[in-house]
Design a protein around this motif. Structure first.
Motif, mmCIF file in Angstrom:
data_model
loop_
_atom_site.group_PDB
_atom_site.id
_atom_site.type_symbol
_atom_site.label_atom_id
_atom_site.label_comp_id
_atom_site.label_asym_id
_atom_site.label_seq_id
_atom_site.Cartn_x
_atom_site.Cartn_y
_atom_site.Cartn_z
ATOM 1 N N MET A 52 0.829 -1.184 0.000
ATOM 2 C CA MET A 52 0.000 0.000 0.000
ATOM 3 C C MET A 52 0.875 1.250 0.000
ATOM 4 O O MET A 52 0.582 2.217 -0.698
ATOM 5 C CB MET A 52 -0.902 -0.009 1.214
ATOM 6 C CG MET A 52 -1.853 1.151 1.229
ATOM 7 S SD MET A 52 -3.024 0.925 2.524
ATOM 8 C CE MET A 52 -3.198 2.578 3.055
ATOM 9 N N THR A 53 1.964 1.197 0.765
ATOM 10 C CA THR A 53 2.857 2.348 0.833
ATOM 11 C C THR A 53 3.492 2.633 -0.518
ATOM 12 O O THR A 53 3.587 3.783 -0.943
ATOM 13 C CB THR A 53 3.954 2.104 1.893
ATOM 14 O OG1 THR A 53 3.325 1.849 3.140
ATOM 15 C CG2 THR A 53 4.852 3.301 2.021
ATOM 16 N N LEU A 54 3.924 1.588 -1.189
ATOM 17 C CA LEU A 54 4.524 1.762 -2.508
ATOM 18 C C LEU A 54 3.510 2.328 -3.501
ATOM 19 O O LEU A 54 3.839 3.206 -4.296
ATOM 20 C CB LEU A 54 5.087 0.427 -3.010
ATOM 21 C CG LEU A 54 5.847 0.481 -4.323
ATOM 22 C CD1 LEU A 54 7.035 1.417 -4.209
ATOM 23 C CD2 LEU A 54 6.306 -0.902 -4.711
ATOM 24 N N LEU B 261 3.969 5.894 -5.460
ATOM 25 C CA LEU B 261 3.930 6.038 -6.911
ATOM 26 C C LEU B 261 2.848 7.011 -7.357
ATOM 27 O O LEU B 261 3.020 7.738 -8.330
ATOM 28 C CB LEU B 261 3.735 4.674 -7.572
ATOM 29 C CG LEU B 261 4.907 3.710 -7.419
ATOM 30 C CD1 LEU B 261 4.555 2.350 -8.006
ATOM 31 C CD2 LEU B 261 6.153 4.273 -8.084
ATOM 32 N N ARG B 262 1.741 7.036 -6.650
ATOM 33 C CA ARG B 262 0.672 7.966 -7.002
ATOM 34 C C ARG B 262 1.033 9.406 -6.638
ATOM 35 O O ARG B 262 0.599 10.342 -7.305
ATOM 36 C CB ARG B 262 -0.623 7.590 -6.291
ATOM 37 C CG ARG B 262 -1.168 6.268 -6.759
ATOM 38 C CD ARG B 262 -2.484 5.994 -6.152
ATOM 39 N NE ARG B 262 -3.458 6.189 -7.222
ATOM 40 C CZ ARG B 262 -4.740 6.324 -7.031
ATOM 41 N NH1 ARG B 262 -5.226 6.302 -5.830
ATOM 42 N NH2 ARG B 262 -5.548 6.486 -8.044
ATOM 43 N N ILE C 42 2.779 14.448 -8.288
ATOM 44 C CA ILE C 42 2.396 15.646 -7.544
ATOM 45 C C ILE C 42 3.631 16.284 -6.931
ATOM 46 O O ILE C 42 3.823 17.506 -6.988
ATOM 47 C CB ILE C 42 1.367 15.297 -6.445
ATOM 48 C CG1 ILE C 42 0.083 14.771 -7.071
ATOM 49 C CG2 ILE C 42 1.080 16.505 -5.568
ATOM 50 C CD1 ILE C 42 -0.867 14.143 -6.067
ATOM 51 N N LEU C 43 4.492 15.471 -6.352
ATOM 52 C CA LEU C 43 5.697 15.979 -5.716
ATOM 53 C C LEU C 43 6.670 16.555 -6.737
ATOM 54 O O LEU C 43 7.285 17.600 -6.494
ATOM 55 C CB LEU C 43 6.363 14.859 -4.914
ATOM 56 C CG LEU C 43 7.450 15.273 -3.939
ATOM 57 C CD1 LEU C 43 6.912 16.261 -2.920
ATOM 58 C CD2 LEU C 43 8.002 14.050 -3.239
ATOM 59 N N SER C 44 6.799 15.922 -7.894
ATOM 60 C CA SER C 44 7.696 16.460 -8.917
ATOM 61 C C SER C 44 7.189 17.805 -9.427
ATOM 62 O O SER C 44 7.978 18.714 -9.686
ATOM 63 C CB SER C 44 7.877 15.465 -10.060
ATOM 64 O OG SER C 44 6.675 15.288 -10.751
ATOM 65 N N GLN C 45 5.885 17.963 -9.557
ATOM 66 C CA GLN C 45 5.323 19.254 -9.952
ATOM 67 C C GLN C 45 5.598 20.309 -8.889
ATOM 68 O O GLN C 45 5.916 21.452 -9.198
ATOM 69 C CB GLN C 45 3.814 19.118 -10.198
ATOM 70 C CG GLN C 45 3.138 20.408 -10.578
ATOM 71 C CD GLN C 45 3.628 20.958 -11.899
ATOM 72 O OE1 GLN C 45 4.061 20.209 -12.779
ATOM 73 N NE2 GLN C 45 3.589 22.256 -12.047
#
Length: 98
Positions: A1-3, A7-8, A12-15
């Protein structure tokens, strides 16, 4: 679940990082004349970027936690008793190798 959550959340973080770097480029800078001044400026910018990135990451994590809770949480997954399986060992090996 953490992985899966990681990945989801990665796009968002890269943006978020793109926005942070763009904001940093817009800040006015004075010309550094000595090596010591350049080193201090670089160190200050790295510390500022890390602090801002941590703040943005924590804010996004809080928002994601609220969204998960609003959708019923992860109770369906975590209620079942489970233990590590051979596929988990393979995944851990791949992650450590990378």
């Amino acid at each position: 679940m953490t992985l899966g959550l990681t990945l989801r959340a990665f796009p968002i973080l890269s943006q978020e990082f793109r926005v942070l770097f763009a904001a940093r480029r817009l800040r006015p800078r004075t010309a550094a004349t000595t090596r010591r001044e350049r080193w201090r400026r670089w160190r200050s910018e790295v510390i500022d970027m890390l602090a801002t990135a941590m703040t943005a990451s924590l804010r996004r994590a809080d928002e994601m936690g609220d969204a998960i809770t609003a959708r019923g949480g992860s109770g369906q997954i975590s209620d079942r008793p489970s233990r590590p399986m051979p596929s988990d060992a393979v995944a851990l090996t791949v992650v450590l190798a990378l």
